[in-house]
Design a protein around this motif. Structure first.
Motif, PDB file in Angstrom:
ATOM      1  N   GLU A  51      -0.843  -4.281   2.643  1.00  0.00           N
ATOM      2  CA  GLU A  51      -2.173  -3.987   2.951  1.00  0.00           C
ATOM      3  C   GLU A  51      -3.003  -5.204   3.046  1.00  0.00           C
ATOM      4  N   ARG A  95      -8.077   4.785   5.318  1.00  0.00           N
ATOM      5  CA  ARG A  95      -7.136   4.041   5.647  1.00  0.00           C
ATOM      6  C   ARG A  95      -7.220   3.511   7.007  1.00  0.00           C
ATOM      7  N   LEU A 148       0.879  -1.067   0.111  1.00  0.00           N
ATOM      8  CA  LEU A 148      -0.101  -0.113   0.058  1.00  0.00           C
ATOM      9  C   LEU A 148       0.911   1.152   0.076  1.00  0.00           C
TER      10      LEU A 148
END
Length: 170
Positions: free
Chosen positions: A89, A159, A83
């Motif tokens: 991620e 996020r 990511l």
């Protein structure tokens, strides 16, 4: 590093191989599956081949990649990918008929625990379309906390992150 199969109480996660190409193609071209994946774009067969090759490489070099999720049958995918410059991620997808049974939480939890405990990664990140409230809830259940909102192609992206502290959460 050899590819690792992960198991939970109900699931088996196996690293993808070229033989899984037809399964991934059928899965990732299903509109309900890709709604919040790949910015809604349909992956080409060549892009899926590249994903498989990349996964095999990262399993060899870093111990992680993309896993197929199965019970008695295929129900989805879970994996780790970079990511931006933050770190790895967690991402996952389930067949529409397997949703709502806790499989995404169980599979993502297994991958996160493997990444933090076995691979000793310092943190795991998640990035979710703002409209994907189900995935946000899954990440929060797994101990990831919201830390930023960034622009995305189809709207804001939330996020999340979880730093290594040990302890299973699924």
């Amino acid at each position: 590093m050899p590819a690792s199969t992960l198991t939970t109480a109900r699931l088996t996660l196996t690293p993808v191989t070229p033989a899984d190409h037809p399964t991934l193609l059928a899965h990732w071209t299903t509109p309900a599956v890709r709604e919040f994946l790949f910015d809604g774009k349909t992956l080409t067969p060549e892009e899926i081949s590249h994903t498989i090759t990349t996964s095999q490489h990262t399993f060899t070099t870093a111990g992680h990649g993309l896993w197929l999720i199965t019970t008695d049958t295929f129900i989805g995918t879970a994996g780790l990918r970079p990511l931006d410059d933050l770190g790895q991620e967690i991402y996952y997808s389930l067949t529409p008929e397997s949703r709502g049974r806790g499989y995404a939480t169980e599979a993502a939890g297994a991958v996160i625990d493997y990444a933090l405990e076995s691979l000793s990664l310092p943190a795991i990140y998640g990035e979710v379309d703002e409209a994907n409230t189900a995935s946000s809830a899954i990440l929060e259940r797994l101990g990831l906390t919201h830390f930023a909102t960034v622009p995305g192609e189809l709207g804001p992206l939330l996020r999340y992150r979880r730093v290594s502290r040990g302890g299973r959460r699924y």
